[in-house]
Design an enzyme around this catalytic site. Structure first.
Site, short mmCIF file in Angstrom:
data_model
loop_
_atom_site.label_atom_id
_atom_site.label_comp_id
_atom_site.label_asym_id
_atom_site.label_seq_id
_atom_site.Cartn_x
_atom_site.Cartn_y
_atom_site.Cartn_z
N ASP A 17 73.13 91.18 16.85
CA ASP A 17 71.68 91.01 16.71
C ASP A 17 71.21 89.78 17.48
O ASP A 17 71.95 88.82 17.63
CB ASP A 17 71.32 90.88 15.22
CG ASP A 17 69.86 91.18 14.95
OD1 ASP A 17 69.15 91.68 15.85
OD2 ASP A 17 69.42 90.91 13.82
N ASN A 19 69.29 90.00 20.63
CA ASN A 19 69.05 90.18 22.06
C ASN A 19 67.59 89.93 22.42
O ASN A 19 67.28 89.30 23.44
CB ASN A 19 69.40 91.62 22.49
CG ASN A 19 70.87 91.92 22.38
OD1 ASN A 19 71.68 91.02 22.17
ND2 ASN A 19 71.24 93.19 22.52
N ARG A 30 62.60 92.03 26.80
CA ARG A 30 63.66 92.27 25.80
C ARG A 30 64.88 92.95 26.40
O ARG A 30 66.02 92.64 26.04
CB ARG A 30 63.11 93.14 24.65
CG ARG A 30 62.07 92.47 23.79
CD ARG A 30 61.56 93.43 22.71
NE ARG A 30 62.66 93.93 21.90
CZ ARG A 30 63.16 93.29 20.84
NH1 ARG A 30 62.65 92.17 20.44
NH2 ARG A 30 64.18 93.81 20.18
N ASN A 65 66.51 102.38 14.75
CA ASN A 65 66.14 101.83 16.05
C ASN A 65 65.31 102.81 16.90
O ASN A 65 64.67 102.39 17.88
CB ASN A 65 67.36 101.35 16.84
CG ASN A 65 67.99 100.08 16.31
OD1 ASN A 65 69.19 99.88 16.38
ND2 ASN A 65 67.17 99.17 15.76
N ARG A 68 61.63 101.89 17.65
CA ARG A 68 61.23 100.86 18.64
C ARG A 68 60.38 101.50 19.74
O ARG A 68 60.38 102.72 19.89
CB ARG A 68 62.48 100.21 19.23
CG ARG A 68 63.21 99.40 18.19
CD ARG A 68 64.29 98.54 18.80
NE ARG A 68 64.92 97.75 17.76
CZ ARG A 68 65.62 96.65 17.97
NH1 ARG A 68 65.79 96.21 19.21
NH2 ARG A 68 66.15 95.99 16.97
N ARG A 191 71.23 90.03 6.39
CA ARG A 191 71.08 91.37 5.80
C ARG A 191 72.05 92.32 6.48
O ARG A 191 72.58 92.02 7.55
CB ARG A 191 69.63 91.87 5.90
CG ARG A 191 69.05 91.85 7.31
CD ARG A 191 67.63 92.40 7.32
NE ARG A 191 67.03 92.25 8.63
CZ ARG A 191 66.21 91.26 8.99
NH1 ARG A 191 65.89 90.34 8.11
NH2 ARG A 191 65.73 91.19 10.22
N GLU A 204 84.71 90.59 3.84
CA GLU A 204 84.19 89.22 3.91
C GLU A 204 83.07 89.22 4.94
O GLU A 204 83.16 89.91 5.97
CB GLU A 204 85.30 88.26 4.35
CG GLU A 204 86.43 88.13 3.37
CD GLU A 204 85.99 87.52 2.04
OE1 GLU A 204 85.12 86.64 2.05
OE2 GLU A 204 86.52 87.96 1.00
C1 IPE Z 1 70.67 96.08 13.28
O1 IPE Z 1 69.82 95.25 13.99
C2 IPE Z 1 71.02 97.27 14.12
C3 IPE Z 1 71.93 97.01 15.23
C4 IPE Z 1 72.53 95.87 15.47
C5 IPE Z 1 72.19 98.13 16.08
P1 IPE Z 1 68.23 95.37 13.85
O2 IPE Z 1 67.66 94.27 14.66
O3 IPE Z 1 67.78 96.74 14.17
O4 IPE Z 1 68.02 95.12 12.29
P2 IPE Z 1 66.73 94.67 11.48
O5 IPE Z 1 65.62 95.60 11.86
O6 IPE Z 1 66.44 93.27 11.88
O7 IPE Z 1 67.13 94.76 10.04
C1 IPE Z 2 70.17 93.74 18.73
O1 IPE Z 2 69.20 92.87 19.22
C2 IPE Z 2 70.31 95.00 19.58
C3 IPE Z 2 69.91 96.24 18.90
C4 IPE Z 2 69.45 96.33 17.67
C5 IPE Z 2 69.99 97.46 19.67
P1 IPE Z 2 67.68 93.04 18.83
O2 IPE Z 2 67.00 93.84 19.87
O3 IPE Z 2 67.53 93.53 17.44
O4 IPE Z 2 67.20 91.53 18.92
P2 IPE Z 2 66.10 90.79 18.02
O5 IPE Z 2 66.50 90.97 16.60
O6 IPE Z 2 64.79 91.45 18.33
O7 IPE Z 2 66.16 89.38 18.47
MG MG Z 3 67.30 92.60 15.65
#
Ligand code: IPE
Ligand code: IPE
Ligand code: MG
Length: 247
Positions: A17, A19, A30, A65, A68, A191, A204
């Site tokens: 998480d 990115n 992004r 996802n 998005r 989470r 863990e």
């Molecule tokens: C969890 O990350 C899903 C993946 C890493 C693929 P998200 O960024 O989608 O999770 P939330 O929405 O913050 O809970």
């Molecule tokens: C995790 O990074 C990648 C995926 C869930 C595919 P995010 O895209 O959720 O990055 P943040 O949470 O918006 O920073």
């Molecule tokens: Mg995320």
């Protein structure tokens, strides 16, 4: 194949998480964060193998996802296709088997094609496994498992008077995989976001503030080190474990 030493987790699962925030901090789109995230994936696959971790599960795309923006989902799918195309030879070279968990049948056709090719090319390897969680969610997994379980009951291969967690768990996507010992989540979120809810019952957890594109081999090794210092009690007392560590 020697057993993994007790202090090294046999199965590490990662919620990758951060990115988007990594990119935003730099004024980049992004998708640039996702691109950099792919480089981290490569490094972490190497680090896991070097440390003797036998199973590495990466949460790459959740069922949620899809909500998005369409262009981000499209870019993620293209990146996945590109990653698979480019990485299959390396997986073969490093003798790493690829498999997936999730409703991969609903992924775009070009991605499915690359996945099938990569899975077939690495199917003979047994020492190291990379599991990609794609279109994965624990709740849909339970629904799919319940359906498969009901079919097994109807077919007479499962007897409801004589069942157990182990019997049910065989119908999860992870039916032939060990439970994760260690779950890592990057980016400072605390989470589980619908990831391996049942399988991580006794895992863990290590949470790190590092954003996924910045997560290094050293960060991975540090999480494994943290794991090694934990005492896993599985419901028992500390004293019991010290007097008979193999319980
Ligand atoms: C969890 O990350 C899903 C993946 C890493 C693929 P998200 O960024 O989608 O999770 P939330 O929405 O913050 O809970
Ligand atoms: C995790 O990074 C990648 C995926 C869930 C595919 P995010 O895209 O959720 O990055 P943040 O949470 O918006 O920073
Ligand atoms: Mg995320």
């Amino acid at each position: 194949m020697p057993d993994t030493p007790a202090h090294v987790p046999s199965h590490v699962a990662i919620i990758m998480d951060g990115n988007g925030r990594w990119a935003k901090l730099r004024g980049l789109p992004r998708i640039e964060g996702h691109r950099r995230g792919v480089e981290t994936v490569r490094n972490v696959i190497d680090a896991a193998k070097e440390l003797g971790v036998r199973y590495l599960t990466l949460y790459a795309f959740s069922v949620e996802n899809w909500k998005r923006p369409q262009d981000e989902v499209g870019a993620l799918m293209s990146l996945l296709e590109y990653f698979l195309k480019r990485e299959t030879a390396t997986l073969v070279k490093n003798k790493i088997r690829l498999r997936t968990i999730g409703r991969t049948q609903d992924l775009p056709e070009p991605v499915r094609r690359q996945l099938d090719a990569a899975i077939a090319a690495t199917a003979q390897f047994t020492e190291h496994t990379l599991v990609l969680a794609l279109n994965y969610g624990s709740r849909t997994e339970v629904v799919d498992a319940a359906r498969a379980y009901a079919a097994a009951v109807a077919a007479g291969t499962v007897n409801l008077n004589n069942d157990s967690w182990e019997t049910f768990a065989r119908h999860l996507y992870t039916g032939d995989l060990p439970d994760p010992d260690l779950v890592i989540r990057t980016s400072g979120e605390y989470r589980v976001s619908n990831f391996l809810l049942l399988q991580a019952a006794y895992a863990e957890f290590v949470f790190t503030p590092v954003l996924w594109p910045d997560f290094s081999k050293t960060d991975f090794a540090a999480a494994v080190e943290t794991y090694a210092k934990r005492e896993r009690r599985f419901g028992r007392t500390s004293e019991q474990l010290k007097s008979a560590p193999c319980l």
